[in-house]
Design a protein around this motif. Structure first.
Motif, mmCIF file in Angstrom:
data_model
loop_
_atom_site.group_PDB
_atom_site.id
_atom_site.type_symbol
_atom_site.label_atom_id
_atom_site.label_comp_id
_atom_site.label_asym_id
_atom_site.label_seq_id
_atom_site.Cartn_x
_atom_site.Cartn_y
_atom_site.Cartn_z
ATOM 1 N N SER A 274 0.763 -1.220 -0.103
ATOM 2 C CA SER A 274 -0.047 0.125 -0.027
ATOM 3 C C SER A 274 0.967 1.118 -0.076
ATOM 4 O O SER A 274 2.015 1.307 0.841
ATOM 5 N N LYS A 306 -3.134 -8.425 -7.109
ATOM 6 C CA LYS A 306 -4.509 -8.082 -6.672
ATOM 7 C C LYS A 306 -5.004 -9.440 -5.908
ATOM 8 O O LYS A 306 -4.994 -10.363 -6.640
ATOM 9 N N PHE A 331 -10.612 -1.853 -4.102
ATOM 10 C CA PHE A 331 -9.289 -2.289 -4.490
ATOM 11 C C PHE A 331 -8.535 -0.837 -4.787
ATOM 12 O O PHE A 331 -8.893 -0.442 -5.861
ATOM 13 N N THR A 332 -7.432 -0.579 -3.933
ATOM 14 C CA THR A 332 -6.545 0.462 -4.101
ATOM 15 C C THR A 332 -5.275 0.560 -3.657
ATOM 16 O O THR A 332 -5.134 -0.192 -2.408
ATOM 17 N N LYS A 340 -10.304 -0.840 2.614
ATOM 18 C CA LYS A 340 -9.789 -0.897 1.365
ATOM 19 C C LYS A 340 -9.497 -2.464 1.257
ATOM 20 O O LYS A 340 -8.588 -2.924 2.213
ATOM 21 N N VAL A 341 -9.058 -2.951 -0.025
ATOM 22 C CA VAL A 341 -8.336 -4.086 -0.367
ATOM 23 C C VAL A 341 -7.013 -3.474 -1.003
ATOM 24 O O VAL A 341 -7.114 -2.610 -1.789
ATOM 25 N N ASP A 479 -4.784 -9.125 3.586
ATOM 26 C CA ASP A 479 -5.318 -8.451 2.282
ATOM 27 C C ASP A 479 -6.238 -7.234 2.348
ATOM 28 O O ASP A 479 -6.332 -6.585 1.197
ATOM 29 N N ILE A 480 -6.519 -6.862 3.390
ATOM 30 C CA ILE A 480 -7.227 -5.623 3.760
ATOM 31 C C ILE A 480 -6.762 -4.948 4.668
ATOM 32 O O ILE A 480 -6.044 -5.417 5.418
#
Length: 685
Positions: A274, A306, A331-332, A340-341, A479-480
């Motif tokens: 991220s 992803k 997703f970002t 977010k993912v 993952d998140i």
């Protein structure tokens, strides 16, 4: 666990760096019809070495390669003959995939769609008038194209798969054990630390200059304990000298780890990717927005994926939104408030992709990578100078033999220290740069009194809650993330023994039937210090982080734990929580775990006490060579020439929810910046 991949690409030409293409004799020549100028992608000479006579003289001066004069406190005499006696290797051409001998430049241009075929079917020249538009298309749009569209530009899917995945070690012809290194060698750049920032830096600089990259650990490739998602964390309990993870315990009593493997933290972490926030970019002095974005994409094309969420993670994502961590951002990679993912560095086969994968971008004739090469000392000249100048490194191989690598001695040659938040301040002190009391205590000859080296050590405290599940769960790492307004980052793993406890410590439950939800305190105000314990660079220094010394850090922790408890009680997560298990039951289960302070307490009296008793690390410690205190805005050590520190030790804050994306970007960003300035200087001359 299934993963979705994105297409990989080769290293695109840099758009903001002047070209310096070489003819057979190494003279700079201009490309025909060159409008936008780019970095040279032709091969350059491999690292030169000193003559055999010099090697014999070095051995005569001592078995470990240390000169007697240096042991007596005298400055090591810099070799005066190194420029004249290096064995200059004439550049060789490599045949590209189209059958011509134009090498990497031809292949890259053709794969970008800017090459033109001649009658022989080979890529005869570069269509430079179309380069700028094509590069914009390539850098900005390519990552978002479908597989079918991307394949028309990138080549066959089979070729891409060969670039993205491998089960064994990739064929890096420039990677060797340090035992095979020459006694003395000479380079334009010496990078210490083959980790998250060191690899992008060395890879980038190798395009046009000779680079030595020293990594104290081994290769991650072919080691399933590192490369397989299912084996995550197995190395944390491995205390052997060959373990990719070197355990240390802070003075605070918290068990921690530092990487000892090619790829650094990307080879042993939980893999979440991220971007850092705008505040990080400001304090890290990264001002070129275009280069920031291009540097992120340079990384993401090779090693970021992803995730496809498991049922447990999907439920937790909904639970965080229900608990008020809003909005739901999908997703970002971007750092935004809410849930977010994010990206991950594991592919659809559960295979880890590390910073080592970025070495596929390297110029094999420009880079020399040595494994099990432990840097013992950075060499400085200070006689007759107002400022010390770095000019070489002493390193040791696995057989305990010492080697020396020198800079060529040109004005812009540099040593770049990327040994991490523990390794970089430690090596500087061992080399005579640091607080004078530390140097005196360990009988180290001072080069420069630098009181801030080793100061400002920070570790973001982690507090986790294990939640047993009445239904089976999968194995999944982070993952998140939930980014809260109160200054917490909420993440989770399922199906893993995150704390390394025995099965009996789970008190009738099992980590295979449950998950850990944890919170990280952002921007902790509590700071500590690092000190040497001895003069052995392979040993850990002493570190104290002073967790929760500042009341605001404890306040943030309590707020983060409250968000987790609210998410556990949410309707979205109800399927994965025993219906008759109260929040107090869950807290009591966790305080009885053996990793708490003190262990086996009967109950949790308050959330403040829970935070203190349950504090752990998320491995995001930083500081020791902080920006503005030790290094300037160009990452050069204040008061010293020809050396920079570029790694997590320079950080004032840990960027984003997880720092690896920002550190990978930082390595590429600074590599391009250094390369750009040097090529411009060379061109001006």
């Amino acid at each position: 666990m299934a993963r979705v991949k994105r297409p990989a690409v080769r290293d695109p030409p840099l758009t903001n760096v002047p070209v310096r293409r070489s003819n057979r004799r190494g003279a700079a020549v201009k490309a025909p019809n060159a409008e936008p100028e780019m970095v040279e992608l032709s091969n350059n000479s491999s690292s030169p070495s000193m003559s055999e006579r010099d090697e014999r003289n070095e051995v005569e001066n001592g078995e470990d390669g240390e000169h007697e004069g240096e042991e007596n406190g005298e400055e090591d005499e810099e070799p005066q003959r190194r420029e004249q006696e290096v064995e200059e290797e004439e550049p060789t051409t490599q045949r590209c995939s189209h059958g011509c001998s134009h090498g990497t430049a031809c292949h890259t241009a053709y794969s970008l769609g800017v090459g033109q075929r001649g009658s022989s079917g080979r890529a005869e020249k570069l269509a430079y008038p179309f380069t700028q538009w094509t590069l914009q298309f390539y850098l900005v749009l390519m990552p978002h194209l479908s597989w079918d569209v991307a394949s028309s530009v990138e080549g066959s899917e089979k070729e891409r798969e060969g670039q993205r995945t491998w089960k064994e070690a990739p064929n890096y012809t420039f990677m060797h054990e340090a035992t095979k290194a020459r006694k003395i060698s000479v380079y334009d750049y010496i990078v210490i630390g083959g980790g998250t920032t060191g690899i992008p830096i060395a890879t980038t600089l190798s395009k046009n200059y000779s680079v030595l990259l020293l990594e104290r650990g081994g290769s991650p490739y072919g080691n399933p304990n590192i490369t397989k998602l299912a084996n995550f964390g197995s190395y944390f309990s491995d205390n052997s000298p060959d373990s990719p993870s070197q355990q240390f315990v802070s003075v605070d009593g918290v068990v921690n780890a530092r990487p000892r493997v090619l790829g650094g933290g990307t080879s042993i972490n939980a893999g979440f990717y991220s971007h850092g926030e705008a505040r990080f970019l400001k304090v890290a002095k990264l001002m070129n927005e275009r280069l920031i974005n291009e540097s992120y994409r340079w990384v993401e094309r090779v090693m970021v994926f992803k995730p496809i969420l498991t049922r447990w993670h999907s439920a937790l994502k909904g639970a965080l939104v229900e608990a008020g961590v809003t909005p739901e951002n999908g997703f970002t990679y971007e750092h935004i408030l809410g849930t977010k993912v994010g990206g991950i560095i594991f592919d659809q086969n559960g295979q880890r992709h590390t910073a080592g994968d970025l070495l596929q971008y390297a110029n094999p004739k420009g880079l020399h990578l040595l494994l099990h090469a432990t840097a013992h000392k950075i060499l400085f000249k200070n006689k007759g100078r107002t400022r010390p100048v770095a000019y070489g490194v002493v390193f040791e191989d696995a057989s305990r033999r010492k080697h020396r690598a020198y800079l060529k001695g040109r004005q812009m040659d540099e040593i770049i220290l990327s040994a991490g938040a523990l390794g970089s301040p430690q090596l500087l002190m061992l080399s005579g740069i640091g607080p004078k009391d530390q140097l005196h205590t360990h009988n180290i000859k001072p080069v420069l009194h630098h009181p801030f080296i080793g100061q400002g050590m920070v570790d973001n405290p982690l507090n986790e809650i294990f939640v047993p599940s009445p239904v089976p769960v999968s194995q999944s790492l982070v993952d998140i993330v939930g980014i809260t307004k109160s200054g917490n980052y909420i993440e989770a793993v399922e199906g893993f023994n995150l704390i390394g406890a025995r099965l009996s410590d789970y008190q009738g439950y099992s980590y295979e039937m449950g998950g850990f939800i944890f919170e990280k305190v952002n921007y902790p105000q509590s700071k500590g210090y690092l000190e040497l314990q001895n003069r052995n660079p392979a040993d850990n220094p002493s570190v104290k982080f002073n967790y929760f010394k500042k009341p605001n850090d404890l306040r943030k922790c309590v707020l983060g734990v409250k968000v987790i408890l609210k998410a556990i009680e949410s309707k979205a997560f109800s399927k994965f929580k025993y219906p008759n298990m109260t929040i107090q039951d869950i807290l009591d289960l966790n305080v009885k775990m053996p990793t708490t302070f003190p262990p086996h307490a009967n109950t949790s009296s308050s959330l403040e006490q829970y935070c203190k008793d349950n504090v752990k690390t998320i491995w995001h410690y930083h500081g020791g060579c902080r920006m503005g205190k030790v290094v300037d805005g160009n990452y050069k050590i204040q008061g010293v020439d020809s050396i920079r520190v570029i790694d997590g030790s320079t950080l004032i804050i840990s960027p984003g929810t997880n720092p690896q994306a920002s550190l990978l970007m930082l390595g590429r960003y600074m590599g391009v910046t250094i390369l750009s300035k040097r090529l411009a200087s060379d061109k001006a001359k």
